[in-house]
Design an enzyme around this catalytic site. Sequence first.
Site, PDB file in Angstrom:
ATOM      1  N   GLU A 138     -14.956  76.090  28.656  1.00 28.37           N
ATOM      2  CA  GLU A 138     -15.256  74.428  28.401  1.00 28.37           C
ATOM      3  C   GLU A 138     -15.594  73.623  29.540  1.00 28.37           C
ATOM      4  OE1 GLU A 138     -15.846  73.095  25.677  1.00 28.37           O
ATOM      5  OE2 GLU A 138     -14.992  74.056  23.838  1.00 28.37           O
TER       6      GLU A 138
ATOM      7  N   GLU B 231     -19.439  58.937  19.678  1.00 27.13           N
ATOM      8  CA  GLU B 231     -20.532  60.075  19.397  1.00 27.13           C
ATOM      9  C   GLU B 231     -21.743  59.296  19.047  1.00 27.13           C
ATOM     10  OE1 GLU B 231     -19.313  64.216  19.328  1.00 27.13           O
ATOM     11  OE2 GLU B 231     -20.927  64.716  18.078  1.00 27.13           O
TER      12      GLU B 231
ATOM     13  N   HIS C  38     -19.819  77.409  16.584  1.00 29.62           N
ATOM     14  CA  HIS C  38     -19.146  77.304  15.088  1.00 29.62           C
ATOM     15  C   HIS C  38     -19.571  78.189  14.164  1.00 29.62           C
ATOM     16  CE1 HIS C  38     -18.349  72.740  16.505  1.00 29.62           C
ATOM     17  NE2 HIS C  38     -17.335  73.503  16.887  1.00 29.62           N
TER      18      HIS C  38
ATOM     19  N   ARG D 290     -22.233  61.370  24.231  1.00 26.12           N
ATOM     20  CA  ARG D 290     -21.045  62.333  23.840  1.00 26.12           C
ATOM     21  C   ARG D 290     -21.327  63.417  23.129  1.00 26.12           C
ATOM     22  NH1 ARG D 290     -14.940  60.820  22.055  1.00 26.12           N
ATOM     23  NH2 ARG D 290     -13.998  62.945  22.068  1.00 26.12           N
TER      24      ARG D 290
ATOM     25  N   LYS E  43     -15.721  63.958  31.484  1.00 24.35           N
ATOM     26  CA  LYS E  43     -15.558  63.628  30.036  1.00 24.35           C
ATOM     27  C   LYS E  43     -15.014  62.250  29.889  1.00 24.35           C
ATOM     28  CE  LYS E  43     -13.574  64.770  25.629  1.00 24.35           C
ATOM     29  NZ  LYS E  43     -13.460  65.866  24.838  1.00 24.35           N
TER      30      LYS E  43
ATOM     31  N   ARG F 246      -0.364  53.740   8.579  1.00 25.15           N
ATOM     32  CA  ARG F 246      -1.638  53.322   9.076  1.00 25.15           C
ATOM     33  C   ARG F 246      -1.725  53.479  10.740  1.00 25.15           C
ATOM     34  NH1 ARG F 246      -0.137  49.942   4.927  1.00 25.15           N
ATOM     35  NH2 ARG F 246      -1.168  50.516   3.003  1.00 25.15           N
TER      36      ARG F 246
ATOM     37  N   HIS G 299     -21.876  74.509  21.220  1.00 15.40           N
ATOM     38  CA  HIS G 299     -21.199  74.647  19.959  1.00 15.40           C
ATOM     39  C   HIS G 299     -21.760  75.069  18.807  1.00 15.40           C
ATOM     40  CE1 HIS G 299     -18.146  73.381  22.816  1.00 15.40           C
ATOM     41  NE2 HIS G 299     -17.263  73.043  22.004  1.00 15.40           N
TER      42      HIS G 299
ATOM     43  N   HIS H 111     -12.091  80.349  20.283  1.00 16.06           N
ATOM     44  CA  HIS H 111     -12.993  79.034  20.466  1.00 16.06           C
ATOM     45  C   HIS H 111     -13.846  79.065  21.927  1.00 16.06           C
ATOM     46  CE1 HIS H 111     -15.117  75.277  19.924  1.00 16.06           C
ATOM     47  NE2 HIS H 111     -14.528  74.774  20.853  1.00 16.06           N
TER      48      HIS H 111
ATOM     49  N   LYS I 250     -10.630  62.544  19.879  1.00 10.47           N
ATOM     50  CA  LYS I 250     -11.094  63.248  18.690  1.00 10.47           C
ATOM     51  C   LYS I 250      -9.863  64.066  18.033  1.00 10.47           C
ATOM     52  CE  LYS I 250     -16.017  64.203  18.928  1.00 10.47           C
ATOM     53  NZ  LYS I 250     -16.931  65.359  19.197  1.00 10.47           N
TER      54      LYS I 250
ATOM     55  N   ASN J  89     -21.142  68.866  22.968  1.00 11.18           N
ATOM     56  CA  ASN J  89     -21.220  70.038  22.020  1.00 11.18           C
ATOM     57  C   ASN J  89     -22.217  71.020  22.496  1.00 11.18           C
ATOM     58  OD1 ASN J  89     -19.412  68.420  20.188  1.00 11.18           O
ATOM     59  ND2 ASN J  89     -21.152  67.058  19.462  1.00 11.18           N
TER      60      ASN J  89
HETATM   61  N1  GLY Z   1     -14.845  68.305  22.353  1.00 11.58           N
HETATM   62  C1  GLY Z   1     -16.118  67.305  22.339  1.00 11.58           C
HETATM   63  C2  GLY Z   1     -15.790  66.008  22.257  1.00 11.58           C
HETATM   64  O1  GLY Z   1     -14.588  65.514  22.648  1.00 11.58           O
HETATM   65  O2  GLY Z   1     -16.649  65.074  22.273  1.00 11.58           O
END
Ligand code: GLY
Length: 369
Positions: A181, A233, A248, A237, A223, A117, A244, A261, A139, A241
């Site tokens: 990125e 997000e 994707h 946030r 970031k 957990r 992206h 990527h 994430k 993207n």
């Molecule tokens: N890679 C995008 C984020 O971490 O929100």
Amino acid sequence: MSSSTKISVALDSRSYNIEYLAAIADLRTRLSPVTGHAIALIDANVDRLYGKAFRKALPHVEFLRIAAGERSKSFLSLEKTANALVKAGATRASRLIAIGGGVVGDLTGFLAGVFMRGIPFVQVPTTLLAMVDSSVGGKTAVNLASGKNLVGVFHQPQAVFVIPSLLETLPPRELKCGLSEAIKTALIADASLVLAMENHSYDARRFDLDFLTNLSAAAIRIKADIVAKDEKEENIRAYLNFGHTLAHAIEAATHYRDVLHGEAVAVGQRFAALLSRRLGLLSPSDEARIQALLKKYQLPIRLGDVIRTQTGSRAVTPPKLLELMRSDKKNQSNAIRFVLLSAIGRAELPRPVADKELLASLKEFLLLA
Ligand code: GLY
């Protein structure tokens, strides 16, 4: 910029630092035995190159190898690794250390998020992409056959240690993915960083430690600031993207093979810039600057650079890309949503774009020289 740089992610009781280290040996004092039982999940390629140095710096830590490549971000690998943790005596008092790129970071983070957990974990990113993006912000996820990162949790690391000198052995293609990125991060939030990247005399054949250290720290600062304001997000946030949505779709069209990527994200950014201009948000001169910047860092900018777009059985057509973009996580109901730019350094929250406009934009994109 010095190797003692520290950047913090301010999240109340879950706040942590991203700390720059000159060498692997410096981990010894940061992750000392007093902090308890620890198990490192190390990417097999990183282990081959730096395993000895990591083991020497962390003699009290047990090491488990994770096969390199996207296939390790799977439920199968998650279960196998969880069993290996139990066998290694992991308890709720243990912590994990992710040593590798985005795959190992995401797998380790997810495992740490759900093992007993939830146990703490630390990130030691070894690729530029993981340094500037995936190791920061909590994430974590594994992939499903039906899509990337579809099962995961938000689980913030306790600390991130960046050792830029490790980038010297990173294959050039991987390094460029990190640059893609970093460009994204600059484009959404920091016009002065874009200018600095435009003015930098980039030479892909030369390992430029100072440049990579400064660039990664600048991107991480942006970031960290975004994540501190919007951890889950719910709004800004989503800027991260940028590029992206199409990326994707490109990755799905190529079955997550062949195209990396960061390469897909470069093409996706070029497309998002075109779309921003077509919708009257971005000036043609800013669009041209974005194209030139991606080109300067030798990134792919055309669909044809990464997928087969000509006629033939494997050709990926605009309607097919549209269909793939529809399964993006950002979408709500049936509308495809895009993060767009209103200027260099200024992103807009995701907005739905009509299918008709997207098809016309993809057609224009295919004609780009
Ligand atoms: N890679 C995008 C984020 O971490 O929100």
